[in-house]
Design an enzyme around this catalytic site. Sequence first.
Site, PDB file in Angstrom:
ATOM      1  N   ASN A  72       0.835  -1.192   0.000  1.00 36.75           N
ATOM      2  CA  ASN A  72       0.000   0.000   0.000  1.00 36.75           C
ATOM      3  C   ASN A  72       0.877   1.252   0.000  1.00 36.75           C
ATOM      4  OD1 ASN A  72      -2.590  -1.403   0.304  1.00 36.75           O
ATOM      5  ND2 ASN A  72      -1.827  -1.935   2.337  1.00 36.75           N
ATOM      6  N   CYS A  79      -4.669  -7.688  -4.295  1.00 41.31           N
ATOM      7  CA  CYS A  79      -5.186  -6.513  -4.999  1.00 41.31           C
ATOM      8  C   CYS A  79      -5.752  -6.978  -6.327  1.00 41.31           C
ATOM      9  CB  CYS A  79      -4.081  -5.482  -5.218  1.00 41.31           C
ATOM     10  SG  CYS A  79      -4.623  -4.039  -6.168  1.00 41.31           S
ATOM     11  N   GLY A  80      -7.066  -6.874  -6.493  1.00 43.29           N
ATOM     12  CA  GLY A  80      -7.720  -7.362  -7.700  1.00 43.29           C
ATOM     13  C   GLY A  80      -7.340  -6.574  -8.939  1.00 43.29           C
ATOM     14  N   ASN A  81      -7.346  -5.243  -8.840  1.00 47.53           N
ATOM     15  CA  ASN A  81      -6.940  -4.434  -9.989  1.00 47.53           C
ATOM     16  C   ASN A  81      -5.454  -4.617 -10.274  1.00 47.53           C
ATOM     17  OD1 ASN A  81      -9.481  -3.095 -10.566  1.00 47.53           O
ATOM     18  ND2 ASN A  81      -9.193  -2.011  -8.644  1.00 47.53           N
ATOM     19  N   ASN A 116      -8.065 -10.346   1.609  1.00 48.41           N
ATOM     20  CA  ASN A 116      -7.918  -9.143   2.421  1.00 48.41           C
ATOM     21  C   ASN A 116      -9.309  -8.747   2.917  1.00 48.41           C
ATOM     22  OD1 ASN A 116      -8.912  -8.353  -0.049  1.00 48.41           O
ATOM     23  ND2 ASN A 116      -7.526  -6.639  -0.327  1.00 48.41           N
ATOM     24  N   HIS A 170     -12.809  -6.871   4.039  1.00 45.64           N
ATOM     25  CA  HIS A 170     -13.701  -5.832   3.528  1.00 45.64           C
ATOM     26  C   HIS A 170     -14.955  -5.737   4.387  1.00 45.64           C
ATOM     27  CE1 HIS A 170     -11.560  -5.200  -0.290  1.00 45.64           C
ATOM     28  NE2 HIS A 170     -11.259  -6.478  -0.168  1.00 45.64           N
ATOM     29  N   ASN A 189     -10.853  -2.570   4.687  1.00 46.18           N
ATOM     30  CA  ASN A 189     -11.232  -1.818   3.494  1.00 46.18           C
ATOM     31  C   ASN A 189     -12.749  -1.682   3.526  1.00 46.18           C
ATOM     32  OD1 ASN A 189      -8.502  -2.003   2.019  1.00 46.18           O
ATOM     33  ND2 ASN A 189      -8.985  -4.147   2.398  1.00 46.18           N
ATOM     34  N   GLU A 220      -9.658   2.475   1.215  1.00 45.72           N
ATOM     35  CA  GLU A 220      -8.741   1.348   1.368  1.00 45.72           C
ATOM     36  C   GLU A 220      -7.776   1.598   2.516  1.00 45.72           C
ATOM     37  OE1 GLU A 220      -7.225  -0.952  -1.873  1.00 45.72           O
ATOM     38  OE2 GLU A 220      -8.055   0.454  -3.329  1.00 45.72           O
ATOM     39  N   ARG A 221      -7.603   0.573   3.333  1.00 43.76           N
ATOM     40  CA  ARG A 221      -6.654   0.694   4.442  1.00 43.76           C
ATOM     41  C   ARG A 221      -5.253   0.928   3.885  1.00 43.76           C
ATOM     42  NH1 ARG A 221      -5.484  -5.572   6.425  1.00 43.76           N
ATOM     43  NH2 ARG A 221      -5.136  -6.355   4.330  1.00 43.76           N
ATOM     44  N   CYS A 224     -11.362  -0.671  -6.377  1.00 45.30           N
ATOM     45  CA  CYS A 224     -10.804  -1.748  -5.562  1.00 45.30           C
ATOM     46  C   CYS A 224     -11.392  -3.056  -6.081  1.00 45.30           C
ATOM     47  CB  CYS A 224     -11.131  -1.551  -4.088  1.00 45.30           C
ATOM     48  SG  CYS A 224     -10.516  -2.886  -3.027  1.00 45.30           S
ATOM     49  N   GLY A 225     -10.560  -3.869  -6.723  1.00 43.28           N
ATOM     50  CA  GLY A 225     -11.053  -5.098  -7.330  1.00 43.28           C
ATOM     51  C   GLY A 225     -11.571  -6.098  -6.317  1.00 43.28           C
ATOM     52  N   THR A 226     -10.806  -6.320  -5.244  1.00 40.95           N
ATOM     53  CA  THR A 226     -11.269  -7.251  -4.213  1.00 40.95           C
ATOM     54  C   THR A 226     -12.512  -6.701  -3.521  1.00 40.95           C
ATOM     55  OG1 THR A 226      -9.653  -6.286  -2.675  1.00 40.95           O
ATOM     56  CG2 THR A 226      -9.027  -8.335  -3.786  1.00 40.95           C
ATOM     57  N   GLY A 227     -12.589  -5.362  -3.408  1.00 42.11           N
ATOM     58  CA  GLY A 227     -13.778  -4.755  -2.823  1.00 42.11           C
ATOM     59  C   GLY A 227     -15.006  -4.988  -3.670  1.00 42.11           C
TER      60      GLY A 227
END
Length: 298
Positions: free
Chosen positions: A66, A75-77, A179, A181, A212, A230-231, A239-242
């Site tokens: 980060n 990180c998805g993106n 991660n 969320h 996040n 995002e933290r 945020c892809g994972t988000g």
Amino acid sequence: MIIEFTKMEGCGNDYVYIDGTRTQIPKDKKPEIVKSLSDRHFGIGGDGVIFINASSIADFEMEMYNADGSRGEMCGNGIRCVGKYVYDHGMIDRTQITVESFGKIKYLTLYPVNGLVERVRVNMGPAILEASEVPVRCEAEEGKALDLPDGSRISCAAVEMPIEIDGKTCPVTCVSMGNPHAVLYVDRTDDLPLTEIGPLFEHHERFPNRINTEFVEVLDRGHVKMRVWERGSGETLACGTGCCAIGVAGVLCDRTDSKILVDVLGGQLEIEWDRDHNTVWMTGPARTVFEGHVAIDC
């Protein structure tokens, strides 16, 4: 030391990418280097730095940090851009590849156009819903027991669990995609004072590893808008994972269908939760912004 870098973005979620197979940086130096490179005024600028390393269990490893120098699990993106990087730079010639992140393997399908990858589909793996594994502090009486079609049983899931933020009760649904969320539904995302409320979620006592937080406006059952805090990075454009967490939370809260479009500030992602197998799929763009050289002190 002069190193080569590539600035890349996925829906505006931008990182500085460094080929760790060619550039060796001592691990103890990386947090400070990451903070310096991520600075948008005195550095290259980005939501963090991603090192693309060799892996013993996958085609490559994504080592993601980060902007504040803290290590991120996933990180998805970012992982979509890793896929684009290794293909575009001739490090691999296949369109089906594997990438390790924090010891977990993700499976990517690359979609090149005229020899350069434009979109990537990622098997993001299972959604983690057990509160203690997200992690989120959730008492048994607050949690919800879930039986998933794949045969797994969740004894305590934080589904619309109430937490107090600045004197207000906010129901959050907590999902980990590697991660943590917290998903919160709101009437409108446009006017949210994220710089004020985002840190209150990130550092809330309920979240031992910080969190996040996704603020979601439902447009219809197949389409939502989202802003994210995002933290370690603050508000980002995506945020892809988000977005993956939103896809799962929407089904659990009966607000959306299992396949949705998510509008983020930097673009749009396609998310699908195959609940029968507890597998989340993410599809979206990956783009190179520019490349260059930079001096670092290590």
